[in-house]
Design a protein around this motif. Structure first.
Motif, PDB file in Angstrom:
ATOM      1  N   THR A 145       0.833  -1.213   0.000  1.00 13.11           N
ATOM      2  CA  THR A 145       0.000   0.000   0.000  1.00 13.11           C
ATOM      3  C   THR A 145       0.864   1.257   0.000  1.00 13.11           C
ATOM      4  N   TRP A 146       1.915   1.274   0.835  1.00  9.27           N
ATOM      5  CA  TRP A 146       2.775   2.456   0.928  1.00  9.27           C
ATOM      6  C   TRP A 146       3.565   2.693  -0.359  1.00  9.27           C
ATOM      7  N   VAL A 147       4.098   1.630  -0.946  1.00 10.73           N
ATOM      8  CA  VAL A 147       4.882   1.800  -2.173  1.00 10.73           C
ATOM      9  C   VAL A 147       3.959   2.221  -3.324  1.00 10.73           C
ATOM     10  N   SER A 148       2.756   1.682  -3.353  1.00  8.90           N
ATOM     11  CA  SER A 148       1.776   2.100  -4.366  1.00  8.90           C
ATOM     12  C   SER A 148       1.434   3.575  -4.201  1.00  8.90           C
ATOM     13  N   ALA A 149       1.303   4.019  -2.946  1.00 12.11           N
ATOM     14  CA  ALA A 149       1.004   5.426  -2.675  1.00 12.11           C
ATOM     15  C   ALA A 149       2.167   6.318  -3.120  1.00 12.11           C
ATOM     16  N   ALA A 150       3.393   5.853  -2.902  1.00 11.50           N
ATOM     17  CA  ALA A 150       4.572   6.610  -3.333  1.00 11.50           C
ATOM     18  C   ALA A 150       4.569   6.777  -4.846  1.00 11.50           C
ATOM     19  N   LEU A 151       4.213   5.721  -5.555  1.00 10.66           N
ATOM     20  CA  LEU A 151       4.150   5.774  -7.012  1.00 10.66           C
ATOM     21  C   LEU A 151       3.078   6.761  -7.470  1.00 10.66           C
ATOM     22  N   THR A 152       1.942   6.755  -6.804  1.00 10.47           N
ATOM     23  CA  THR A 152       0.869   7.690  -7.126  1.00 10.47           C
ATOM     24  C   THR A 152       1.321   9.136  -6.892  1.00 10.47           C
ATOM     25  N   ASP A 153       2.037   9.370  -5.792  1.00 11.17           N
ATOM     26  CA  ASP A 153       2.545  10.713  -5.492  1.00 11.17           C
ATOM     27  C   ASP A 153       3.472  11.209  -6.599  1.00 11.17           C
ATOM     28  N   GLU A 154       4.327  10.339  -7.081  1.00 17.27           N
ATOM     29  CA  GLU A 154       5.274  10.730  -8.136  1.00 17.27           C
ATOM     30  C   GLU A 154       4.544  11.035  -9.438  1.00 17.27           C
ATOM     31  N   ASP A 155       3.520  10.265  -9.747  1.00 20.21           N
ATOM     32  CA  ASP A 155       2.712  10.540 -10.943  1.00 20.21           C
ATOM     33  C   ASP A 155       1.973  11.869 -10.796  1.00 20.21           C
ATOM     34  N   THR A 156       1.501  12.155  -9.576  1.00 22.82           N
ATOM     35  CA  THR A 156       0.820  13.423  -9.301  1.00 22.82           C
ATOM     36  C   THR A 156       1.763  14.595  -9.533  1.00 22.82           C
ATOM     37  N   CYS A 157       3.010  14.429  -9.120  1.00 25.63           N
ATOM     38  CA  CYS A 157       4.028  15.462  -9.328  1.00 25.63           C
ATOM     39  C   CYS A 157       4.206  15.742 -10.816  1.00 25.63           C
ATOM     40  N   MET A 158       4.355  14.701 -11.607  1.00 21.79           N
ATOM     41  CA  MET A 158       4.556  14.877 -13.051  1.00 21.79           C
ATOM     42  C   MET A 158       3.349  15.533 -13.705  1.00 21.79           C
ATOM     43  N   ASP A 159       2.161  15.119 -13.290  1.00 23.02           N
ATOM     44  CA  ASP A 159       0.936  15.700 -13.857  1.00 23.02           C
ATOM     45  C   ASP A 159       0.832  17.184 -13.518  1.00 23.02           C
ATOM     46  N   GLY A 160       1.259  17.552 -12.300  1.00 22.36           N
ATOM     47  CA  GLY A 160       1.168  18.939 -11.870  1.00 22.36           C
ATOM     48  C   GLY A 160       2.092  19.876 -12.627  1.00 22.36           C
ATOM     49  N   ASN A 167      11.229  27.075 -18.462  1.00 22.99           N
ATOM     50  CA  ASN A 167      12.349  26.919 -19.382  1.00 22.99           C
ATOM     51  C   ASN A 167      12.444  25.458 -19.835  1.00 22.99           C
ATOM     52  N   THR A 168      12.644  25.267 -21.141  1.00 23.80           N
ATOM     53  CA  THR A 168      12.650  23.908 -21.700  1.00 23.80           C
ATOM     54  C   THR A 168      13.700  23.014 -21.038  1.00 23.80           C
ATOM     55  N   ASN A 169      14.898  23.550 -20.819  1.00 22.22           N
ATOM     56  CA  ASN A 169      15.966  22.760 -20.200  1.00 22.22           C
ATOM     57  C   ASN A 169      15.623  22.381 -18.761  1.00 22.22           C
ATOM     58  N   VAL A 170      15.015  23.336 -18.046  1.00 19.79           N
ATOM     59  CA  VAL A 170      14.616  23.076 -16.663  1.00 19.79           C
ATOM     60  C   VAL A 170      13.543  21.991 -16.626  1.00 19.79           C
ATOM     61  N   LYS A 171      12.552  22.133 -17.505  1.00 20.40           N
ATOM     62  CA  LYS A 171      11.460  21.163 -17.546  1.00 20.40           C
ATOM     63  C   LYS A 171      11.975  19.770 -17.913  1.00 20.40           C
ATOM     64  N   THR A 172      12.898  19.713 -18.860  1.00 24.98           N
ATOM     65  CA  THR A 172      13.463  18.428 -19.285  1.00 24.98           C
ATOM     66  C   THR A 172      14.217  17.757 -18.136  1.00 24.98           C
ATOM     67  N   MET A 173      15.004  18.537 -17.406  1.00 22.95           N
ATOM     68  CA  MET A 173      15.773  17.985 -16.284  1.00 22.95           C
ATOM     69  C   MET A 173      14.848  17.495 -15.177  1.00 22.95           C
ATOM     70  N   LEU A 174      13.836  18.294 -14.875  1.00 24.09           N
ATOM     71  CA  LEU A 174      12.878  17.896 -13.845  1.00 24.09           C
ATOM     72  C   LEU A 174      12.175  16.605 -14.216  1.00 24.09           C
ATOM     73  N   ARG A 175      11.701  16.585 -15.454  1.00 20.87           N
ATOM     74  CA  ARG A 175      10.964  15.400 -15.911  1.00 20.87           C
ATOM     75  C   ARG A 175      11.854  14.159 -15.879  1.00 20.87           C
ATOM     76  N   ARG A 176      13.115  14.301 -16.303  1.00 21.86           N
ATOM     77  CA  ARG A 176      14.024  13.155 -16.324  1.00 21.86           C
ATOM     78  C   ARG A 176      14.199  12.570 -14.925  1.00 21.86           C
ATOM     79  N   HIS A 177      14.374  13.430 -13.935  1.00 22.37           N
ATOM     80  CA  HIS A 177      14.575  12.958 -12.569  1.00 22.37           C
ATOM     81  C   HIS A 177      13.316  12.335 -11.981  1.00 22.37           C
ATOM     82  N   VAL A 178      12.177  12.997 -12.186  1.00 27.83           N
ATOM     83  CA  VAL A 178      10.935  12.484 -11.596  1.00 27.83           C
ATOM     84  C   VAL A 178      10.515  11.184 -12.280  1.00 27.83           C
ATOM     85  N   VAL A 179      10.701  11.113 -13.583  1.00 28.34           N
ATOM     86  CA  VAL A 179      10.358   9.891 -14.318  1.00 28.34           C
ATOM     87  C   VAL A 179      11.232   8.725 -13.848  1.00 28.34           C
TER      88      VAL A 179
END
Length: 203
Positions: A145-160, A167-179
């Motif tokens: 349950t906790w690991v599933s919740a962690a995965l949901t939180d990370e998906d929520t971050c990306m969606d937000g 900035n394109t470079n900033v967005k690319t770096m953020l997305r790479r790390h969160v993904v």
């Protein structure tokens, strides 16, 4: 003049020592190969097998062929990456002028849910250390349950972060790390599920 020849007993001793050393090396190499093959087979059942294998194979001698150790190591790797991503995002959010206000607000929300993910992963790792045969099913259910919740939180971050002016470079770096964190979490959940299915009498 002393003879330069070794006695038959010494020759035999050297042969035996050499054989023993070679046998030990061969056994170690075979065990190492078995351990890495075990990780590869386990990772083949995850969503991102290449990432799974490359992140875990360096711990092969520690994991051996133990599904609990495999799942715990995957969770620790994921936790470390998640903490690193959170720190990076906090630093970026404090750089003046790097992002417009709307993007900073989205980043703040993202940091909050990523930190929730950190808490959930930490809780999962702590609980893995408390597993006994008598509480295996209950604790594994909580961990899933906790690991599933962690995965949901990370998906929520990306969606937000989607659609926010940045900035394109900033967005690319953020997305790479969160993904990457999301993919590591997905793999860890798959390995946790595999361990949960074993229900060993003595974990």
């Amino acid at each position: 003049m002393a003879s330069s020849f070794l006695s038959p007993a010494l020759v035999l001793l050297f042969i035996l020592l050499s054989f023993s050393a070679n046998k030990t090396l061969s056994t170690t190499m075979l065990a190492s190969k078995t351990n890495t093959e075990y990780i590869k087979i386990a990772c083949d059942a995850t969503m991102y097998p290449k990432l799974c294998y490359h992140s875990l194979t360096i711990y092969a001698n520690k994991i051996k062929t133990n599904p609990k150790e495999l799942a715990t190591t995957a969770l620790n790797i994921t936790l470390k990456a998640t903490k690193s991503t959170s720190r990076m995002m906090i630093k970026m959010s404090k750089i003046p002028g790097l992002m417009p206000k709307e993007a900073v607000e989205a980043m703040t929300d993202c940091i909050e849910v990523i930190n929730d993910s950190v808490d959930e992963l930490q809780q999962s790792i702590e609980e893995m250390g408390d597993i006994k045969s008598s509480n295996f099913g209950v604790i594994m259910s909580d961990i899933q349950t906790w690991v599933s919740a962690a995965l949901t939180d990370e998906d929520t971050c990306m969606d937000g972060l989607k659609g926010k002016p940045m900035n394109t470079n900033v967005k690319t770096m953020l997305r790479r790390h969160v993904v990457k964190v999301s993919h590591l979490t997905s793999n860890a959940l798959a390995l946790v599920n595999t361990y949960a299915s074993t229900n060993p009498a003595s974990p």
